[in-house]
Design an enzyme around this catalytic site. Structure first.
Site, short mmCIF file in Angstrom:
data_model
loop_
_atom_site.label_atom_id
_atom_site.label_comp_id
_atom_site.label_asym_id
_atom_site.label_seq_id
_atom_site.Cartn_x
_atom_site.Cartn_y
_atom_site.Cartn_z
N ARG A 46 0.86 -1.20 0.00
CA ARG A 46 0.00 0.00 0.00
C ARG A 46 0.89 1.24 0.00
O ARG A 46 0.61 2.23 -0.65
CB ARG A 46 -0.97 0.00 1.19
N TYR A 98 -16.53 15.97 -15.21
CA TYR A 98 -17.04 14.60 -15.21
C TYR A 98 -18.06 14.45 -14.08
O TYR A 98 -17.85 14.93 -12.97
CB TYR A 98 -15.86 13.63 -15.03
N ASP A 170 -7.37 18.64 -14.01
CA ASP A 170 -7.65 17.30 -14.54
C ASP A 170 -7.26 17.33 -16.02
O ASP A 170 -7.90 18.01 -16.83
CB ASP A 170 -9.14 16.98 -14.35
N LYS A 195 -8.40 6.16 -19.30
CA LYS A 195 -8.75 6.68 -20.62
C LYS A 195 -7.56 6.57 -21.58
O LYS A 195 -7.09 5.49 -21.82
CB LYS A 195 -9.27 8.11 -20.46
#
Ligand code: P1T
Length: 378
Positions: A46, A98, A170, A195
């Site tokens: 992690r 988004y 973004d 994407k």
């Protein structure tokens, strides 16, 4: 190093153990310690994993930043960055983001007292008017999803500097291949790597890059505390996908330009949104701040029924959420990716029921044009 060389060599060096040219998938959760706290740089996956590190160094190189961080989704990346803020803090954010970003702010972080004002950030006066005493950051999506509005990163970064605010961008639609927000003054750049960066509709991931080490450390602390990390196999898939980003982006853009021009003169299309068109209000700004216009186009056919007809009739455009893949994708944002935005707000923004969004893939553009031509016959 130039961009295409960075895509191949940035952050990814031959494995020191074996010389393997492809970064090994370190499918491991923990690492042996010689004595307590004595390890080789990794203690728990992690906190850090070598395959993830290669990806994180790659994206930091591509975005000209100091620190890269990889997450299990774009939303995990966004949520982790938003966790920097405190109760009572306020953000100014693009109104045309988004739907998931809108949702997490309006339905999740709002419950913890983080306030957000959604404005059209392509209009600088709206940005100025929305800044309050408790504003801590401006968050841009440029070009925005789905209306492809272009916001002036450099100008807004100057406002942020003057007012001591973070600028978060973004960069999903442009990717570092076309646009580098950190070079234009942003502090944090983030991506839905699901994407274009991944590019093959086979991985869900998010990436963050910070301008400086200190911010990088803060976000790494949050990444490790919250835990939304990417797994080693998905990190490897992303590295593999990103090697061809340049080739793909050039093809996406070339075909998108042809398709946007075709749609603009089509009698059944009311409006086309593509920054590469001279008629787009953000065209000159897009030319100044980015090296290309990307592969996303939205267009309005006037009604839900007509949009549905187009969606039913296309053959090569896959009806699906998401974007940025080798295959062309078609969607109706109002009923899919942006359904979590209230209908009234959507109508105000121009995200109508007749708005179709296409992500232009890398198929032969003649086939894509023929496909749209036979589908636009309602
Ligand atoms: O889906 P995920 O990897 O969690 O990324 C969220 C996200 C963040 N930012 C932008 C600009 C995005 O477009 C997305 C995800 N978008 C879609 C799924 C979509 O079809 O628009």
């Amino acid at each position: 190093m130039k961009m295409n060389t960075k895509l191949i060599h940035g952050g990814v060096v031959a494995d020191p153990q074996t010389g393997a040219v492809s970064v090994p998938i370190y499918q491991v959760s923990t690492y042996q310690q010689a004595s307590i706290g004595q390890h080789k740089g990794y203690e728990y996956s992690r906190t850090g994993n070598p395959t993830r590190t290669a990806l994180e160094e790659l994206i930091a190189t591509l975005e000209n930043g100091k620190r890269g961080l990889a997450f299990g989704s774009g939303m995990a990346a966004i949520s982790t960055v938003l966790s920097m803020f405190n109760k009572g803090d306020h953000l100014v954010i693009s109104d045309d983001v988004y739907g998931g970003t809108y949702r997490v702010l309006s339905q999740v972080f709002s419950r913890f007292g983080l306030e957000a004002t959604f404005v059209d950030t392509s209009e600088i006066s709206y940005v100025m008017d929305a800044i309050r005493e408790n504003t801590r950051a401006i968050y841009l999506e440029t070009p925005s999803n789905p209306l492809l509005k272009v916001s002036d990163i450099k100008l807004i970064s100057e406002i942020c500097q003057a007012k001591n605010l973070y600028l978060i961008v973004d960069n999903t639609f442009m990717t570092p291949y076309w646009q580098n927000p950190l070079d234009l003054g942003a502090d944090i750049v983030l991506h839905s790597a699901t994407k274009y960066l991944g590019g093959h509709s086979d991985v869900v991931a998010g990436l963050v890059v910070t301008k400086d080490e200190e911010l990088g450390e803060r976000i790494h602390f949050l990444q490790n505390s919250i835990g939304g990390v990417i797994g080693p196999f998905d990190a490897w898939l992303l590295i593999r996908g990103m090697k061809t980003l340049g080739l793909r982006m050039r093809q996406h853009e070339e075909s998108a330009g042809q398709i946007a021009r075709y749609l603009e003169q089509h009698p059944r299309v009311n409006k086309v949104y593509y920054p590469g068109l001279k008629s787009h209000p953000g065209h000159d700004l897009a030319k100044r701040q980015a090296r290309g216009f990307g592969g996303m186009i939205s267009f309005d056919v006037g009604s839900q029924a007509k949009a549905e007809k187009v969606l039913e009739q296309v053959n090569y455009f896959v009806l699906a959420e998401s974007l940025g893949a080798v295959e062309s994708i078609i969607s109706v944002p109002a009923r899919m990716t942006h359904a979590s935005i209230p209908a009234e707000t959507r109508a105000e923004l121009g995200i109508t029921d007749g708005l179709i969004r296409i992500s232009v893939g890398i198929e032969d553009s003649e086939d894509l044009l023929d496909d749209l031509d036979q589908a636009l016959t309602f």
